[in-house]
Design a protein around this motif. Structure first.
Motif, short mmCIF file in Angstrom:
data_model
loop_
_atom_site.label_atom_id
_atom_site.label_comp_id
_atom_site.label_asym_id
_atom_site.label_seq_id
_atom_site.Cartn_x
_atom_site.Cartn_y
_atom_site.Cartn_z
N GLU A 182 0.84 -1.20 0.00
CA GLU A 182 0.00 0.00 0.00
C GLU A 182 0.87 1.25 0.00
OE1 GLU A 182 -3.58 2.11 2.60
OE2 GLU A 182 -2.66 0.25 3.30
N ARG A 185 2.34 1.62 -3.40
CA ARG A 185 1.34 2.13 -4.35
C ARG A 185 1.22 3.65 -4.22
NH1 ARG A 185 -4.10 2.80 -3.59
NH2 ARG A 185 -4.08 1.57 -1.67
N ASN A 238 -1.31 2.10 -10.30
CA ASN A 238 -2.07 2.00 -9.05
C ASN A 238 -2.84 0.68 -8.97
OD1 ASN A 238 -3.23 3.50 -6.58
ND2 ASN A 238 -5.07 2.87 -7.70
N GLU A 239 -3.54 0.32 -10.03
CA GLU A 239 -4.36 -0.88 -10.00
C GLU A 239 -3.52 -2.16 -10.00
OE1 GLU A 239 -7.65 -0.99 -9.41
OE2 GLU A 239 -7.29 1.15 -9.12
N THR A 240 -2.36 -2.13 -10.67
CA THR A 240 -1.47 -3.30 -10.64
C THR A 240 -0.99 -3.57 -9.22
OG1 THR A 240 -0.72 -2.89 -12.90
CG2 THR A 240 0.68 -4.27 -11.52
N LEU A 241 -0.55 -2.51 -8.53
CA LEU A 241 -0.08 -2.68 -7.15
C LEU A 241 -1.24 -2.99 -6.21
CD1 LEU A 241 2.55 0.19 -7.02
CD2 LEU A 241 2.99 -2.27 -7.01
N ARG A 242 -2.44 -2.49 -6.51
CA ARG A 242 -3.60 -2.80 -5.68
C ARG A 242 -3.94 -4.29 -5.75
NH1 ARG A 242 -7.58 0.59 -3.78
NH2 ARG A 242 -7.06 2.20 -5.31
N VAL A 243 -3.84 -4.88 -6.95
CA VAL A 243 -4.08 -6.32 -7.10
C VAL A 243 -3.08 -7.11 -6.27
CG1 VAL A 243 -4.00 -8.24 -8.74
CG2 VAL A 243 -5.19 -6.13 -9.35
N GLU A 245 -1.49 -6.06 -3.68
CA GLU A 245 -1.80 -5.77 -2.28
C GLU A 245 -2.94 -6.66 -1.78
OE1 GLU A 245 -3.80 -2.03 0.10
OE2 GLU A 245 -2.63 -1.63 -1.71
N ARG A 246 -3.98 -6.83 -2.59
CA ARG A 246 -5.11 -7.67 -2.19
C ARG A 246 -4.70 -9.12 -2.07
NH1 ARG A 246 -9.71 -5.12 -6.25
NH2 ARG A 246 -10.19 -3.27 -5.01
#
Length: 254
Positions: A182, A185, A238-243, A245-246
């Motif tokens: 996080e 990101r 952002n969305e690549t790192l969010r995936v 992270e999840r």
């Protein structure tokens, strides 16, 4: 149920994006906003395709991507390493954590002239400023991640004879990774903003340099198209790192 919820979220997001472009189009076409200053999406979006097809623009885009990647590669291990040291050492934490929190609260743009004096106006200056933008977010996030490791898990591991290495690999790392990602990101978003801002200030190449040129020559369709491309780049990162992270934090919900 989860798939339905995810589908509903995606539909709501798509509706929000479409609504944004619709309001933008109506405001520009109806005269609520000056179309010379705010050209409608029906003009800007084709310009996005046109820019991406131009070799000269792709060269500038590639320069920015290289600066972002190198700045991220430098900032990630440096910021995480400093954060771990400050979290593990009570003395160093008390001595230096306030400094990182203080600098993190100061707008980094005020330091850009110093970076220009130190590194010039070339590739290295943009990378250094991107590292500077991301570093403090990563240090603070990593320190917070170490403090967030559940103490009961550590006591249980020690009671069962786990070694320090096992505790770090099996408990600390798994518990910290979602928070570190996080921080990474958010740090990358600051990195992108810093690099493009540095390119706008003084540069020979890059997205920021094109923004500055288009703004000075009042080429608003190209300027807004470039902004949309930069926004798309930020969203992809952002969305690549969010995936990631999840996935790293999936064990919490299970």
């Amino acid at each position: 149920m989860s798939m339905r919820a995810d589908r509903g979220v995606m539909l709501a997001q798509a509706a929000a994006v479409l609504g944004f472009f619709l309001i933008w189009e109506v405001a520009s076409r109806s005269g609520l906003a000056d179309p010379r200053l705010l050209p409608p999406p029906s003009i800007v979006l084709p310009k996005v395709v046109e820019l991406l097809s131009e070799g000269e623009f792709r060269r500038h885009l590639w320069v920015t991507i290289q600066e972002l990647l190198l700045a991220g590669i430098i900032a990630a291990p440096l910021g995480i390493g400093i954060g771990l040291v400050l979290a593990e050492s009570a003395y160093l934490g008390r001595a230096f954590k306030p400094f990182f929190h203080f600098v993190a609260a100061v707008p980094k743009s005020v330091f850009l002239p110093v970076f220009i004096l130190l590194f010039g106006i070339g590739f290295g200056q943009k990378v250094a400023f991107g590292v500077f933008q991301a570093l403090f977010v990563l240090v603070i996030a990593t320190s917070a991640a170490v403090a967030a490791v559940p103490e009961e898990l550590l006591r249980l591991a020690r009671a069962n004879g786990a070694t320090r290495r096992q505790i770090w690999l099996e408990i600390h790392w798994n518990a910290m990774l979602p928070l570190i990602l996080e921080g990474l990101r958010l740090g990358m978003i600051f990195n992108i903003a810093g690099v493009i801002f540095a390119e706008m200030y003084v540069s020979r190449a890059g997205l920021g340099q094109r923004f500055s040129t288009w703004g000075e020559s009042f080429r608003m369709p190209e300027l807004f198209a470039g902004v949309l491309i930069a926004a798309g780049l930020s969203i992809i990162v952002n969305e690549t790192l969010r995936v990631l992270e999840r996935r790293a934090g999936a064990w919490r919900s299970s």
